[in-house]
Design a protein around this motif. Structure first.
Motif, PDB file in Angstrom:
ATOM      1  N   LEU A  24       0.790  -1.225   0.000  1.00 20.07           N
ATOM      2  CA  LEU A  24       0.000   0.000   0.000  1.00 20.07           C
ATOM      3  C   LEU A  24       0.824   1.278   0.000  1.00 20.07           C
ATOM      4  N   ASP A  25       2.126   1.187   0.184  1.00 19.53           N
ATOM      5  CA  ASP A  25       2.960   2.394   0.236  1.00 19.53           C
ATOM      6  C   ASP A  25       3.637   2.701  -1.092  1.00 19.53           C
ATOM      7  N   VAL A  26       3.310   1.932  -2.115  1.00 21.85           N
ATOM      8  CA  VAL A  26       3.981   2.076  -3.400  1.00 21.85           C
ATOM      9  C   VAL A  26       3.505   3.329  -4.139  1.00 21.85           C
ATOM     10  N   HIS A  27       4.408   3.965  -4.857  1.00 21.69           N
ATOM     11  CA  HIS A  27       4.094   5.105  -5.727  1.00 21.69           C
ATOM     12  C   HIS A  27       4.846   4.893  -7.041  1.00 21.69           C
ATOM     13  N   PRO A  28       4.179   4.907  -8.179  1.00 22.03           N
ATOM     14  CA  PRO A  28       2.728   4.996  -8.334  1.00 22.03           C
ATOM     15  C   PRO A  28       2.046   3.657  -8.033  1.00 22.03           C
ATOM     16  N   VAL A  29       0.725   3.684  -7.919  1.00 18.24           N
ATOM     17  CA  VAL A  29      -0.017   2.458  -7.660  1.00 18.24           C
ATOM     18  C   VAL A  29       0.015   1.554  -8.895  1.00 18.24           C
ATOM     19  N   TYR A  30      -0.249   0.289  -8.687  1.00 25.52           N
ATOM     20  CA  TYR A  30      -0.393  -0.660  -9.794  1.00 25.52           C
ATOM     21  C   TYR A  30      -1.601  -1.536  -9.494  1.00 25.52           C
ATOM     22  N   PRO A  31      -2.150  -2.264 -10.470  1.00 24.88           N
ATOM     23  CA  PRO A  31      -3.450  -2.923 -10.306  1.00 24.88           C
ATOM     24  C   PRO A  31      -3.590  -3.831  -9.091  1.00 24.88           C
ATOM     25  N   ASP A  32      -2.530  -4.535  -8.699  1.00 26.71           N
ATOM     26  CA  ASP A  32      -2.663  -5.491  -7.611  1.00 26.71           C
ATOM     27  C   ASP A  32      -1.964  -5.041  -6.336  1.00 26.71           C
ATOM     28  N   CYS A  33      -1.742  -3.733  -6.178  1.00 29.37           N
ATOM     29  CA  CYS A  33      -1.038  -3.273  -4.977  1.00 29.37           C
ATOM     30  C   CYS A  33      -1.862  -3.529  -3.715  1.00 29.37           C
ATOM     31  N   ASP A  34      -3.186  -3.642  -3.840  1.00 32.55           N
ATOM     32  CA  ASP A  34      -4.047  -3.897  -2.688  1.00 32.55           C
ATOM     33  C   ASP A  34      -4.483  -5.361  -2.618  1.00 32.55           C
ATOM     34  N   MET A  35      -3.747  -6.241  -3.267  1.00 29.59           N
ATOM     35  CA  MET A  35      -4.048  -7.669  -3.265  1.00 29.59           C
ATOM     36  C   MET A  35      -3.768  -8.252  -1.881  1.00 29.59           C
ATOM     37  N   ILE A  36      -4.765  -8.884  -1.266  1.00 29.12           N
ATOM     38  CA  ILE A  36      -4.618  -9.422   0.085  1.00 29.12           C
ATOM     39  C   ILE A  36      -4.805 -10.937   0.153  1.00 29.12           C
ATOM     40  N   THR A  37      -5.139 -11.548  -0.964  1.00 29.73           N
ATOM     41  CA  THR A  37      -5.385 -12.991  -0.995  1.00 29.73           C
ATOM     42  C   THR A  37      -4.913 -13.573  -2.312  1.00 29.73           C
ATOM     43  N   ARG A  38      -4.333 -14.731  -2.247  1.00 28.57           N
ATOM     44  CA  ARG A  38      -4.004 -15.460  -3.473  1.00 28.57           C
ATOM     45  C   ARG A  38      -4.525 -16.887  -3.362  1.00 28.57           C
ATOM     46  N   ILE A  39      -5.021 -17.384  -4.468  1.00 28.77           N
ATOM     47  CA  ILE A  39      -5.608 -18.715  -4.550  1.00 28.77           C
ATOM     48  C   ILE A  39      -4.658 -19.635  -5.299  1.00 28.77           C
ATOM     49  N   HIS A  40      -4.513 -20.851  -4.808  1.00 28.53           N
ATOM     50  CA  HIS A  40      -3.678 -21.807  -5.537  1.00 28.53           C
ATOM     51  C   HIS A  40      -4.545 -22.590  -6.517  1.00 28.53           C
ATOM     52  N   PRO A  41      -4.277 -22.491  -7.824  1.00 33.54           N
ATOM     53  CA  PRO A  41      -5.129 -23.163  -8.820  1.00 33.54           C
ATOM     54  C   PRO A  41      -5.232 -24.673  -8.623  1.00 33.54           C
ATOM     55  N   ARG A  42      -4.168 -25.277  -8.098  1.00 32.65           N
ATOM     56  CA  ARG A  42      -4.189 -26.728  -7.941  1.00 32.65           C
ATOM     57  C   ARG A  42      -5.332 -27.185  -7.036  1.00 32.65           C
ATOM     58  N   ASP A  43      -5.708 -26.349  -6.070  1.00 36.00           N
ATOM     59  CA  ASP A  43      -6.702 -26.739  -5.086  1.00 36.00           C
ATOM     60  C   ASP A  43      -8.143 -26.444  -5.514  1.00 36.00           C
TER      61      ASP A  43
END
Length: 284
Positions: A202-221
């Motif tokens: 959240l402290d990045v400048h400039p922002v990028y699309p996934d800067c607020d990403m808080i969860t990742r899913i593993h496709p295998r599951d």
């Protein structure tokens, strides 16, 4: 070199997230960072491959439900094609933009893990680039399956937080370390959940699309989780974004080969899931 190793280690084994503290920081981020909201208002997403796929799926007689409708760009477009289109989002600001779009769609404020619709009412339940911003992705996917009719479609896309960036030319040592990290996660490094919470940037400048990403899913599951919850998998891919941008037949064949690979097929740039609710579905 040490900082590079630390970055790779943090990617594959992120620190534990203090959810209440991070949630408060996220609230301030959304309230204060106008540059983020300007970026997410970009309307070129209507041409993205997952949106085109959704538009092709939808029939005039369908009732469609969007989980995380944001500013309503896609909901508005679907509202012109289907019998009824309703979207849910928690953000008052986003819903204001969705409601200002003229059309036959409806935008409603709700937690997408608990939406006010009855069981088995939707022909299509979909979510595009939202699950990475939800603390409990399992709850939202279950809710998508719940509101879908038997025989109806559940469709979602989300960035692959476990991507090996196989579309990039990385230094051999970086590639080897990333593959080692992926192998560890693949065979021994995941919890019993299909997702993992991660600290946002959240402290990045400039922002990028996934800067607020808080969860990742593993496709295998995903496949086993969907089946347990009454949804039969029709497509589960992680290279569909790359396949939509190929510039040569050789490049296409490379990504198709990776999609067929027993390991690499889970480590493309993006996750695309399409399932069909079973006729006698029960949620796990």
């Amino acid at each position: 070199m040490l900082s590079g190793l630390a970055k790779i280690a943090r990617y594959w084994w992120p620190p534990r997230v203090d959810i209440p503290v991070t949630a408060a920081k996220l609230s301030r981020f959304y309230a204060e960072r106008s540059d983020y909201h300007a970026m997410t208002a970009n309307e070129d997403k209507i041409d993205h491959p997952q949106v085109r796929m959704l538009m092709e799926m939808a029939k005039p007689s369908d009732f469609v439900v969007e989980f995380g409708c944001g500013g309503g760009l896609i909901l508005h477009a679907l509202g012109k094609r289907v019998r009824q289109a309703i979207g849910f989002d928690i953000s008052t600001e986003a819903l204001g933009r969705a409601r200002r779009r003229p059309g036959r769609h409806f935008a409603v404020q709700a937690d997408v893990a608990r939406i006010p619709l009855s069981d088995g009412c939707a022909d299509i339940a979909y979510s595009l680039e939202v699950l990475e911003h939800i603390w409990d992705a399992e709850a939202v996917i279950r809710e998508m399956i719940r509101v879908t009719k038997p025989g109806g479609s559940v469709f979602f896309t989300t960035p692959n937080g476990y991507s090996l960036d196989l579309q990039l030319k990385l230094r051999p040592v970086v590639r080897a370390l990333n593959v080692a990290g992926a192998l560890t996660v693949h065979y021994a490094g995941r919890s019993g959940r299909i997702y993992q919470n991660i600290p946002p940037d959240l402290d990045v400048h400039p922002v990028y699309p996934d800067c607020d990403m808080i969860t990742r899913i593993h496709p295998r599951d995903l496949a086993a989780f969907a089946e347990r919850n009454g949804c039969q998998v029709e497509r589960l891919e992680t290279f569909f974004f790359q396949l939509s941008k190929v510039r040569s037949e050789a490049e296409r064949e490379r990504y198709l080969g990776l999609e067929r690979h027993p390991f690499y097929r889970f480590y493309g740039d993006h996750i695309m899931f399409l399932g069909r609710k079973k006729q006698c579905a029960t949620l796990a």
